[in-house]
Design a protein around this motif. Structure first.
Motif, PDB file in Angstrom:
ATOM      1  N   ALA A   8      23.762 101.212 -57.333  1.00 33.15           N
ATOM      2  CA  ALA A   8      24.075 100.791 -58.710  1.00 33.15           C
ATOM      3  C   ALA A   8      24.657 101.958 -59.508  1.00 33.15           C
ATOM      4  CB  ALA A   8      22.825 100.242 -59.382  1.00 33.15           C
ATOM      5  N   TYR A  10      28.599 103.963 -60.600  1.00 32.44           N
ATOM      6  CA  TYR A  10      29.783 103.524 -61.353  1.00 32.44           C
ATOM      7  C   TYR A  10      30.381 102.260 -60.734  1.00 32.44           C
ATOM      8  CZ  TYR A  10      29.704 107.708 -64.167  1.00 32.44           C
ATOM      9  OH  TYR A  10      29.330 108.674 -65.047  1.00 32.44           O
ATOM     10  N   GLN A  98      24.544 108.598 -47.150  1.00 35.74           N
ATOM     11  CA  GLN A  98      24.094 107.449 -47.962  1.00 35.74           C
ATOM     12  C   GLN A  98      24.525 106.143 -47.296  1.00 35.74           C
ATOM     13  OE1 GLN A  98      25.119 107.582 -52.169  1.00 35.74           O
ATOM     14  NE2 GLN A  98      24.914 109.798 -52.227  1.00 35.74           N
ATOM     15  N   GLU A 155      37.719  99.797 -53.668  1.00 31.83           N
ATOM     16  CA  GLU A 155      37.687  99.648 -55.128  1.00 31.83           C
ATOM     17  C   GLU A 155      38.713 100.590 -55.765  1.00 31.83           C
ATOM     18  OE1 GLU A 155      35.961  97.529 -57.278  1.00 31.83           O
ATOM     19  OE2 GLU A 155      37.483  98.513 -58.502  1.00 31.83           O
ATOM     20  N   LYS A 208      43.152 102.954 -49.516  1.00 33.83           N
ATOM     21  CA  LYS A 208      42.357 103.598 -50.575  1.00 33.83           C
ATOM     22  C   LYS A 208      42.620 105.108 -50.629  1.00 33.83           C
ATOM     23  CE  LYS A 208      39.504 104.480 -53.687  1.00 33.83           C
ATOM     24  NZ  LYS A 208      39.812 104.150 -55.075  1.00 33.83           N
TER      25      LYS A 208
HETATM   26  P1  NAD Z   1      27.513 106.966 -57.679  1.00 37.66           P
HETATM   27  O1  NAD Z   1      27.017 108.246 -57.156  1.00 37.66           O
HETATM   28  O2  NAD Z   1      27.742 106.788 -59.141  1.00 37.66           O
HETATM   29  O3  NAD Z   1      26.541 105.785 -57.221  1.00 37.66           O
HETATM   30  C1  NAD Z   1      26.005 105.682 -55.942  1.00 37.66           C
HETATM   31  C2  NAD Z   1      24.648 104.989 -56.072  1.00 37.66           C
HETATM   32  O4  NAD Z   1      24.145 104.713 -54.755  1.00 37.66           O
HETATM   33  C3  NAD Z   1      23.599 105.862 -56.773  1.00 37.66           C
HETATM   34  O5  NAD Z   1      23.015 105.144 -57.828  1.00 37.66           O
HETATM   35  C4  NAD Z   1      22.578 106.157 -55.648  1.00 37.66           C
HETATM   36  O6  NAD Z   1      21.247 106.273 -56.120  1.00 37.66           O
HETATM   37  C5  NAD Z   1      22.741 104.946 -54.763  1.00 37.66           C
HETATM   38  N1  NAD Z   1      22.304 105.146 -53.375  1.00 37.66           N
HETATM   39  C6  NAD Z   1      22.405 106.263 -52.612  1.00 37.66           C
HETATM   40  N2  NAD Z   1      21.910 106.046 -51.382  1.00 37.66           N
HETATM   41  C7  NAD Z   1      21.495 104.763 -51.373  1.00 37.66           C
HETATM   42  C8  NAD Z   1      20.889 103.932 -50.381  1.00 37.66           C
HETATM   43  N3  NAD Z   1      20.637 104.395 -49.154  1.00 37.66           N
HETATM   44  N4  NAD Z   1      20.584 102.664 -50.709  1.00 37.66           N
HETATM   45  C9  NAD Z   1      20.836 102.191 -51.956  1.00 37.66           C
HETATM   46  N5  NAD Z   1      21.386 102.912 -52.930  1.00 37.66           N
HETATM   47  C10 NAD Z   1      21.725 104.192 -52.641  1.00 37.66           C
HETATM   48  O7  NAD Z   1      28.866 106.668 -56.869  1.00 37.66           O
HETATM   49  P2  NAD Z   1      30.159 105.904 -57.397  1.00 37.66           P
HETATM   50  O8  NAD Z   1      30.942 106.798 -58.280  1.00 37.66           O
HETATM   51  O9  NAD Z   1      29.780 104.549 -57.857  1.00 37.66           O
HETATM   52  O10 NAD Z   1      30.971 105.786 -56.023  1.00 37.66           O
HETATM   53  C11 NAD Z   1      30.545 104.931 -54.997  1.00 37.66           C
HETATM   54  C12 NAD Z   1      31.660 104.817 -53.978  1.00 37.66           C
HETATM   55  O11 NAD Z   1      32.792 104.174 -54.568  1.00 37.66           O
HETATM   56  C13 NAD Z   1      32.185 106.154 -53.440  1.00 37.66           C
HETATM   57  O12 NAD Z   1      32.562 105.977 -52.101  1.00 37.66           O
HETATM   58  C14 NAD Z   1      33.414 106.423 -54.277  1.00 37.66           C
HETATM   59  O13 NAD Z   1      34.357 107.216 -53.612  1.00 37.66           O
HETATM   60  C15 NAD Z   1      33.959 105.021 -54.466  1.00 37.66           C
HETATM   61  N6  NAD Z   1      34.746 104.814 -55.704  1.00 37.66           N
HETATM   62  C16 NAD Z   1      34.304 105.350 -56.883  1.00 37.66           C
HETATM   63  C17 NAD Z   1      35.030 105.118 -58.041  1.00 37.66           C
HETATM   64  C18 NAD Z   1      34.613 105.723 -59.356  1.00 37.66           C
HETATM   65  O14 NAD Z   1      35.383 105.613 -60.318  1.00 37.66           O
HETATM   66  N7  NAD Z   1      33.469 106.351 -59.473  1.00 37.66           N
HETATM   67  C19 NAD Z   1      36.177 104.306 -58.000  1.00 37.66           C
HETATM   68  C20 NAD Z   1      36.559 103.756 -56.783  1.00 37.66           C
HETATM   69  C21 NAD Z   1      35.831 104.009 -55.637  1.00 37.66           C
END
Ligand code: NAD
Ligand code: UGA
Length: 452
Positions: A8, A10, A98, A155, A208
């Protein structure tokens, strides 16, 4: 459709909430108990425009469940979205810890016909690896897996506009080998009114990385041109405007300045370079993109050192530490790297950011964090605009400058009207723009510059 989103952050939180907004019930799972408790109370753990209201509305509509337990979140679901983080390892590869932990934890709880949808940005080959890993684990436990599918749905949302981007994407990419997975996801996204591209998982994974690396390269290219502009008496904004009018190039992502930061461009360019090298291919183009980007912070520091005759002992106000405006995210923020470099050079740094102060303050000690921009700028020897929050253009600059000890303004995002700042008696420095003292005068190439 019964949907769970794992992770949960971004991407996961915004995806889950915008799916709930379309009328579906969504379960959000995260291993971070504190984060889940905050969400249950209606408190978003991150700042994104529109997120708090969206969370409140979906909680009130009863469309959300939050949990830390896989045995509650996964059984009986048609779609399980994987949105966990994929940060860099110290060597620049993708840390898949993760991802592996989440897939392992869900494998035995999945419905036999579930589709696991990988939204996290993962290196090419990960989707096939995930399918094999889940199948293996289920076979050992005597559970069926022949109708279970794994699909890639990368995404493309941006932080700072994540909710709007998620509601209105410009394309939807589905990478799969299973017709059922395509059909289920196409049904989920029906009505989005944007192209839905059906590709192989490997193609989706590479779309991506290629998109992010291409955009990062566009930024480094314009920054390289900014340096040449500065050495030639030209203005990078005019050059970018002229380039961007070519529809094959386009005007976006041509803003020169302090370079790109954030949780994605730097790590994804590093990962793609790593993936190329692992296949025996050259990553020189991407390595240069990263090198140019690293040098932006040193360039800003050099400009300040030159303007002030050294930054040690001088009071520097830094406006903006988030990696871009409208977010509280400071991951790989160029602005925060500049703050760290200034602290390391013994400057007295007073910093302000509209949303990111709390996160930044935990990471960088030795900085005076101001509750308002003007408290940071009071008595400063130089003001640095490091993140282009729009409100910085609206500051009462006459009053800000009047309160400073030495009137130097380094505009790292070329956000201000240099001539106006210079007319208020300050020394204005941009990134690839002519020095404001020359504004209004006939533009001449600097001595030793190119012959026009
Ligand atoms: P984030 O670090 O904000 O969120 C990741 C979440 O996963 C955290 O809340 C963490 O506690 C949780 N997590 C970790 N291990 C876990 C597990 N084993 N089970 C359940 N939950 C777990 O990351 P983000 O920025 O949302 O990015 C997530 C993915 O999306 C990455 O691969 C990133 O490259 C990609 N992405 C991010 C964006 C962005 O704008 N941030 C945009 C497009 C793609
Ligand atoms: C970027 C991509 O734009 C998204 O499509 C992608 O989904 C996301 O990465 C991801 O994979 O996480 P994001 O990092 O949130 O989104 O923000 P951008 O608007 O792309 O800005 C990235 C960085 O580039 C910021 O530091 C910004 O200041 C800088 N930038 C951007 C420039 O220096 N110049 C520009 O012209 C544009």
């Amino acid at each position: 459709m019964r949907i769970t989103v794992v992770g949960a952050g971004y991407v996961g939180l915004v995806t889950g909430l915008t799916l709930a907004e379309t009328g579906r019930h969504v379960t959000l799972l995260d291993v971070d108990k504190g984060r889940i408790e905050r969400l249950q109370r209606g408190e978003p753990p991150i700042y994104e425009p529109g997120l708090k209201e969206l969370l409140a509305a979906q909680l009130a509509a009863g469309r959300l469940t939050f949990t830390t337990r896989y045995d509650e979140a996964v059984p009986g679901r048609d779609l399980v979205f994987l949105c966990v983080g994929t940060p860099s390892t110290p060597l620049g590869a993708t840390d898949l810890g993760q991802r592996a932990a989440a897939l392992e934890a869900m494998a035995l709880h999945l419905d036999p016909e579930a589709v696991v949808v990988i939204k996290s940005t993962v290196p090419v080959g990960t989707n096939r690896w995930a399918k094999d890993m889940i199948t293996c684990k289920r076979n050992r436990a005597g559970l069926p897996s022949d109708r279970l599918a794994v699909a890639s749905n990368p995404e493309f949302l941006r932080e700072g506009s994540a909710v709007e981007d998620s509601r209105h994407p410009d394309r939807i990419v589905i990478g799969a080998t299973d017709v059922r997975a395509f059909l289920l996801l196409e049904r989920l996204f029906a009505g989005s009114g944007v192209p839905i591209l059906r590709v192989l998982p490997e193609e989706a994974e590479l779309i991506k990385y290629a998109a992010n690396a291409f955009l990062a390269q566009k930024i480094s290219f314009i920054n390289l041109m900014a340096d040449l502009c500065e050495a030639s008496g030209a203005d990078i904004r005019r050059v970018a405007e002229g380039m961007g009018l070519d529809p094959r190039i386009g005007p976006r992502f041509l803003a020169a300045g302090l370079g790109f930061g954030g949780s994605c461009f730097p790590k994804d360019v590093r990962s793609l370079a790593h993936q190329l090298k692992a296949k025996g291919l050259s990553a020189a183009l991407l390595e240069e993109t990263l090198r140019i980007n690293r040098n932006r912070v040193s360039l800003a520091l050099r400009k300040l050192n030159t303007a002030l005759g050294g930054v040690a002992g001088r009071r520097i106000a830094v406006l903006g530490v988030a990696f871009k405006p409208h977010t509280d995210d400071v991951r790989e923020s160029q602005s925060l790297k500049l703050v760290e470099a200034l602290v390391a050079a013994s400057a007295h740094v007073a910093a302000y950011d509209p949303e990111a102060t709390a996160t930044a303050a935990r990471l960088v000690p030795g900085v005076q964090w101001a509750p308002q921009a003007e408290q940071a700028t009071q008595g400063a020897d130089a003001v640095v605009l490091a993140t282009d929050w729009p409100q910085f253009s609206e500051l009462p600059w006459e009053r800000v400058l009047a309160g400073m000890r030495t009137k130097v303004v380094l505009d790292c995002r070329n956000q201000l009207e240099g001539a106006k700042i210079a007319s208020l008696g300050a020394r204005y420095l941009g990134m690839g723009v002519p020095q404001a003292e020359a504004f209004g005068q006939e533009r001449k190439p600097p001595p030793g510059g190119p012959t026009l």
